[in-house]
Design a protein around this motif. Structure first.
Motif, short mmCIF file in Angstrom:
data_model
loop_
_atom_site.label_atom_id
_atom_site.label_comp_id
_atom_site.label_asym_id
_atom_site.label_seq_id
_atom_site.Cartn_x
_atom_site.Cartn_y
_atom_site.Cartn_z
N VAL A 22 48.73 33.85 48.27
CA VAL A 22 50.48 33.41 48.38
C VAL A 22 50.66 34.80 46.43
O VAL A 22 51.42 34.63 46.29
CB VAL A 22 50.86 32.13 48.33
CG1 VAL A 22 51.98 32.29 48.01
CG2 VAL A 22 51.03 32.44 49.64
N GLY A 23 49.67 33.85 45.70
CA GLY A 23 50.09 33.72 44.12
C GLY A 23 49.82 35.39 43.73
O GLY A 23 50.84 36.55 43.35
N PHE A 32 50.24 37.67 45.84
CA PHE A 32 51.13 38.60 46.92
C PHE A 32 52.97 37.98 45.77
O PHE A 32 53.57 39.43 46.01
CB PHE A 32 51.71 37.53 48.16
CG PHE A 32 52.28 38.19 48.85
CD1 PHE A 32 53.45 39.70 49.00
CD2 PHE A 32 54.22 37.43 49.14
CE1 PHE A 32 53.94 40.24 49.88
CE2 PHE A 32 55.14 38.01 49.82
CZ PHE A 32 55.21 39.50 49.90
N ALA A 33 52.91 36.82 45.63
CA ALA A 33 54.16 36.84 44.50
C ALA A 33 54.05 37.97 43.24
O ALA A 33 55.08 38.19 42.94
CB ALA A 33 54.40 35.27 44.30
N PHE A 34 53.11 37.83 42.56
CA PHE A 34 52.52 39.00 41.77
C PHE A 34 53.52 40.23 41.70
O PHE A 34 54.00 40.87 40.91
CB PHE A 34 50.79 38.23 41.00
CG PHE A 34 51.25 39.31 39.73
CD1 PHE A 34 51.18 38.98 38.58
CD2 PHE A 34 49.67 39.99 39.51
CE1 PHE A 34 51.69 39.77 37.56
CE2 PHE A 34 49.73 41.13 38.78
CZ PHE A 34 50.36 40.97 37.62
N THR A 62 54.43 41.23 43.96
CA THR A 62 55.91 41.47 45.05
C THR A 62 56.86 41.93 43.39
O THR A 62 57.43 43.00 43.00
CB THR A 62 56.23 40.49 45.65
OG1 THR A 62 55.91 40.46 46.65
CG2 THR A 62 57.77 40.76 45.41
N THR A 63 56.49 40.44 42.68
CA THR A 63 57.11 40.70 41.42
C THR A 63 57.25 41.91 40.68
O THR A 63 57.81 42.56 39.36
CB THR A 63 56.85 39.09 39.93
OG1 THR A 63 57.10 38.37 40.79
CG2 THR A 63 57.68 39.83 38.82
N THR A 76 59.13 44.91 42.04
CA THR A 76 60.42 44.59 41.32
C THR A 76 60.97 44.97 39.60
O THR A 76 61.44 45.56 40.19
CB THR A 76 60.93 42.92 41.86
OG1 THR A 76 60.58 42.75 43.33
CG2 THR A 76 62.55 42.34 41.35
#
Length: 83
Positions: free
Chosen positions: A14-15, A17-19, A21-22, A25
């Motif tokens: 999850v971490g 994936f979030a990284f 994605t950030t 973006t």
């Protein structure tokens, strides 16, 4: 039930994936800002060219008006002479 190792793998996934994605973006936003800045510069350049052309046209008109005034003065002189 999940043990500590499996839970760490989930949080890690999850971490990451979030990284990712950030990062994606931020890259997209920066590319958009760059495109908008380039478009603004191109637009300003076109306005600058248009303003320069308008100033040149105005100078040409002023020259022609000066010539017309000289001719009109010459015609008035001839008409006064004829009277």
């Amino acid at each position: 039930m999940m043990n500590g190792h499996s839970l760490a793998e989930v949080f890690g996934a999850v971490g990451i994936f979030a990284f990712v994605t950030t990062v994606i973006t931020v890259i997209i936003v920066q590319i958009g800002a760059t495109v908008r800045a380039r478009a603004a510069l191109a637009r300003e350049d076109e306005y600058r060219k248009l303003a320069s052309g308008g100033a040149d046209a105005q100078q040409g008109i002023e020259r022609h008006l000066g010539e017309i005034n000289e001719r009109l003065a010459a015609i008035e002189k001839v008409l006064k002479t004829v009277e």
